[in-house]
Design a protein around this motif. Structure first.
Motif, short mmCIF file in Angstrom:
data_model
loop_
_atom_site.label_atom_id
_atom_site.label_comp_id
_atom_site.label_asym_id
_atom_site.label_seq_id
_atom_site.Cartn_x
_atom_site.Cartn_y
_atom_site.Cartn_z
N THR A 1 -12.79 3.13 13.66
CA THR A 1 -11.53 2.89 12.95
C THR A 1 -11.48 3.22 11.63
N ILE A 2 -12.44 3.02 10.74
CA ILE A 2 -12.53 3.28 9.14
C ILE A 2 -12.70 4.70 9.07
N PHE A 3 -13.46 5.37 10.03
CA PHE A 3 -13.58 7.12 10.00
C PHE A 3 -12.12 7.65 10.28
N ILE B 1 0.90 -1.39 -0.01
CA ILE B 1 0.14 0.08 -0.11
C ILE B 1 0.93 1.16 -0.11
N ALA B 2 0.36 2.24 -0.99
CA ALA B 2 1.28 3.35 -0.83
C ALA B 2 1.13 4.40 0.25
N PRO B 3 2.10 5.16 0.84
CA PRO B 3 1.89 5.77 1.94
C PRO B 3 0.54 6.70 2.05
N GLY B 4 0.36 7.41 0.81
CA GLY B 4 -0.80 8.10 0.95
C GLY B 4 -2.17 7.50 1.09
N GLN B 5 -2.33 6.25 0.68
CA GLN B 5 -3.42 5.56 1.10
C GLN B 5 -3.24 4.62 2.21
N LEU B 6 -2.37 4.47 2.96
CA LEU B 6 -2.05 3.64 4.07
C LEU B 6 -3.21 3.68 5.23
N ALA B 7 -3.39 4.90 5.50
CA ALA B 7 -4.19 5.16 6.55
C ALA B 7 -5.53 4.71 6.40
N THR B 8 -6.08 5.22 5.04
CA THR B 8 -7.37 4.60 4.85
C THR B 8 -7.57 3.10 4.72
N LYS B 9 -6.84 2.57 3.88
CA LYS B 9 -6.85 1.07 3.53
C LYS B 9 -6.50 0.32 4.88
N TRP C 1 -9.86 7.26 7.19
CA TRP C 1 -10.53 8.21 6.23
C TRP C 1 -10.33 9.88 6.55
N ALA C 2 -10.42 10.07 7.72
CA ALA C 2 -10.29 11.46 8.12
C ALA C 2 -8.73 11.91 8.10
N THR C 3 -7.88 10.82 8.53
CA THR C 3 -6.40 10.97 8.43
C THR C 3 -6.08 11.45 7.08
N ASP C 4 -6.53 10.49 6.12
CA ASP C 4 -6.10 10.82 4.66
C ASP C 4 -6.74 12.14 3.95
N ARG C 5 -7.96 12.29 4.41
CA ARG C 5 -8.63 13.32 3.78
C ARG C 5 -8.67 14.66 4.31
N LEU C 6 -8.61 14.75 5.69
CA LEU C 6 -8.68 15.97 6.44
C LEU C 6 -7.19 16.33 6.97
N PHE C 7 -6.40 15.51 7.43
CA PHE C 7 -5.17 15.92 7.80
C PHE C 7 -4.03 15.47 6.88
N LYS C 8 -4.17 14.93 5.61
CA LYS C 8 -3.21 14.99 4.61
C LYS C 8 -2.45 13.66 5.14
N GLY C 9 -3.02 12.71 5.70
CA GLY C 9 -2.06 11.54 6.07
C GLY C 9 -1.36 11.57 7.32
N LYS C 10 -1.44 12.83 7.97
CA LYS C 10 -0.85 12.98 9.25
C LYS C 10 -1.53 12.28 10.39
N ALA C 11 -1.26 11.29 10.62
CA ALA C 11 -2.12 10.30 11.66
C ALA C 11 -2.14 10.87 12.97
N HIS C 12 -1.11 11.43 13.26
CA HIS C 12 -0.90 11.84 14.75
C HIS C 12 -1.82 12.94 15.21
N ALA D 1 -5.38 2.28 15.94
CA ALA D 1 -5.04 1.63 14.80
C ALA D 1 -4.11 2.90 13.96
N LEU D 2 -4.27 4.21 14.21
CA LEU D 2 -3.47 5.09 13.58
C LEU D 2 -1.90 5.17 14.14
N ILE D 3 -1.59 4.59 15.41
CA ILE D 3 -0.56 4.56 15.99
C ILE D 3 0.57 3.63 15.03
N GLY D 4 -0.08 2.42 14.54
CA GLY D 4 0.63 1.66 13.85
C GLY D 4 0.82 1.95 12.41
N ILE D 5 -0.32 2.56 11.88
CA ILE D 5 -0.13 3.27 10.59
C ILE D 5 0.99 4.35 10.62
#
Length: 497
Positions: A346-348, A149-157, A351-362, A406-410
């Motif tokens: 978890t899914i939300f 999985i590519a980094p930009g899609q990792l949080a969602t998938k 999705w919010a990480t990639d869409r709202l925070f540009k992949g910044k899980a923290h 979930a997001l800590i691992g991602i």
């Protein structure tokens, strides 16, 4: 090109879904213990403190296993390693179901302090082994998924994949709840069994005498009517684990190159250019994991996240039956509802990480952790709310707390890159389960000494500390691939000189 893209899409989702289902089975042979605990208390009088010690040691062993196996899995086949772990979990669960029989063989008696102490020892040893084998499940996935999985899609998938935790816990709660209320021997007509259960419950449940006679009688007869049902909470999930072992071997592949596909775009680290250099991998891990402040921050934050998450999962059935007056079946369904909302949470969060925070899980972790503190606070401070409302509030806490889980691992996978993701997740797991281990000891003691309300006050304090920890890395980058390329380029240039 179109054919390659279509083939890659097929294999990517196959890897996600197969690993997701099989990791859920890991939870099925792990969270079954919490559903069996009330039955063990009723039949043998095992205290919350004893359970806390067992859970605490098991959690610590699991954290160590994830850390150790994070190193190992970088050097072996992730598919075979994961299958072996699930098979060994099945064996451990079969042994756990025969725990009382093993205790009898060793002591020669069926009851009494000597038997119970031996049973606790047998359970402890089996849990330790099972938890180590459990630690062979996540590291292969943490290594495999960032490779597909590519980094930009990792949080969602990967957030979709992370619902496997909840799916497994729901399966354990529902199936084992049905087992506890439908299986076992009917010993309600045996006065000695009823008397023993009465004595065990009165000595183990805080505030037992304050319950009205009808409630006490109902609980006693429910356990007497399904005597020994707890054994099936281990044997049936173990059978599912054996089937999952076969599915892993047939359904997974370690990396795209294994099926003739190219490396995923955006995941190039240049590490392959350093393979001829002695100690290059060790240097890479040191730079990307052990000297990476963002990986350490996520690892420390994981301590506080796991105290909340594992605290509710491991102790939820006991809390709800002993403090909120539910029967074991209703308590099991309540935990299942907690996990159901956690799936959506978890899914939300992904999705919010990639869409709202540009992949910044923290950054999403901050939002989620605040929500968890609020809902757990309402649950603890408003015990007189209607039962359904209380369950809903607790479940909304699950909706929030599974985001950071979930997001800590991602985030760790992205910060350390695919080449060191398993090791980074091993470190986050080590600290997370060290925290939950300490919490397990503390929760058992706090519940016995001060009551369950004090446990939830502890949860609130821990959650606030977690929020502050996540806030400290608000300005961290999305991933560490630029850091990795700069490091490998530096090594290569030094070698050329």
């Amino acid at each position: 090109m179109t054919k390659t893209k279509r083939s890659f899409g097929y294999w990517q989702w196959r890897i996600i879904l197969v690993s997701m289902v099989c990791y859920a089975i890991f939870y099925f042979v792990r969270k079954n213990f919490s559903i069996a605990m009330p039955g063990l208390t009723a039949e043998y009088g095992i205290s919350n403190t004893s359970f806390g010690i067992i859970i605490g040691i098991g959690s610590l062993v699991y954290g160590l296993a994830r850390f150790i196996n994070g190193f190992i899995v970088d050097k072996v086949s992730t598919r075979i390693f994961m299958a072996l772990g699930l098979f060994l979990c099945a064996v451990a669960n079969f042994c756990f179901g025969f725990g009382a029989d093993l205790s009898y063989l060793i002591t020669g008696v069926h009851d009494g302090p000597q038997f119970v102490n031996m049973l606790i020892l047998v359970m402890g040893v089996t849990i330790i082994l099972n938890q180590y084998f459990q630690g062979m499940g996540y590291p292969p996935c943490a290594r495999m998924l960032p490779t597909w999985i590519a980094p930009g899609q990792l949080a969602t998938k990967m957030s979709i994949w992370n619902t496997s935790h909840s799916i497994g816990a729901i399966a354990a709660s529902v199936v084992c709840g049905l087992i506890m209320s439908n299986m076992g021997a009917d010993m309600s007509g045996d006065s000695s069994v009823v008397a023993r259960i009465t004595s065990n419950l009165s000595g183990s449940i805080r505030g037992w005498e304050s319950l009205d006679l009808a409630d006490r009688t109902s609980k006693i007869m429910a356990y007497a009517g399904h005597y020994g049902a707890w054994k099936w909470c281990f044997w049936i999930p173990a059978c599912f684990a054996l089937c999952g072992t076969v599915v892993i071997l047939l359904g997974l592949r370690d990396r795209p190159q294994d099926v003739g596909l190219p490396e995923v775009e955006g995941t190039h680290t240049g590490k392959e250019d350093t393979r001829g250099r002695k100690g290059a991998h060790k240097e890479f891990l040191s730079h990307m994991v052990f000297r990476n402040r963002w990986v350490w921050t996520l690892s420390i934050a994981n301590v506080f996240v796991y105290v909340l998450r594992v605290g509710v999962l491991d102790w939820g059935p006991k809390f709800l039956t002993e403090h909120r007056g539910m029967d074991i079946k209703s308590a099991a369904w309540s935990v299942a509802f907690f996990e159901l909302l956690a799936i959506f949470g978890t899914i939300f969060a992904g999705w919010a990480t990639d869409r709202l925070f540009k992949g910044k899980a923290h950054r999403m972790c901050v939002v989620s952790m605040v929500g968890a503190v609020v809902f757990f606070g309402i649950f603890a401070l408003c015990p007189e709310l209607p039962t359904f409302v209380s369950i809903l509030i607790l479940a909304l806490g699950g909706f929030c707390i599974y985001g950071p889980q979930a997001l800590i691992g991602i985030g760790a996978a992205n910060q350390a890159t695919k080449e060191a993701s398993a090791t980074a997740n091993g470190l986050t797991g080590l600290l997370g389960y060290a925290g939950s281990s300490i919490a397990a000891f503390a929760i058992g003691i706090i519940a016995d000494k001060f009551g369950w309300d004090a446990v939830f006050v502890t949860f609130i304090i821990v959650g606030i500390i977690g929020v502050v920890t996540f806030l400290s890395m608000w300005n961290a980058p999305r991933d560490g691939y630029e850091r990795a390329r700069s490091f490998t380029e530096k090594i290569v240039s030094e070698d050329e000189r």
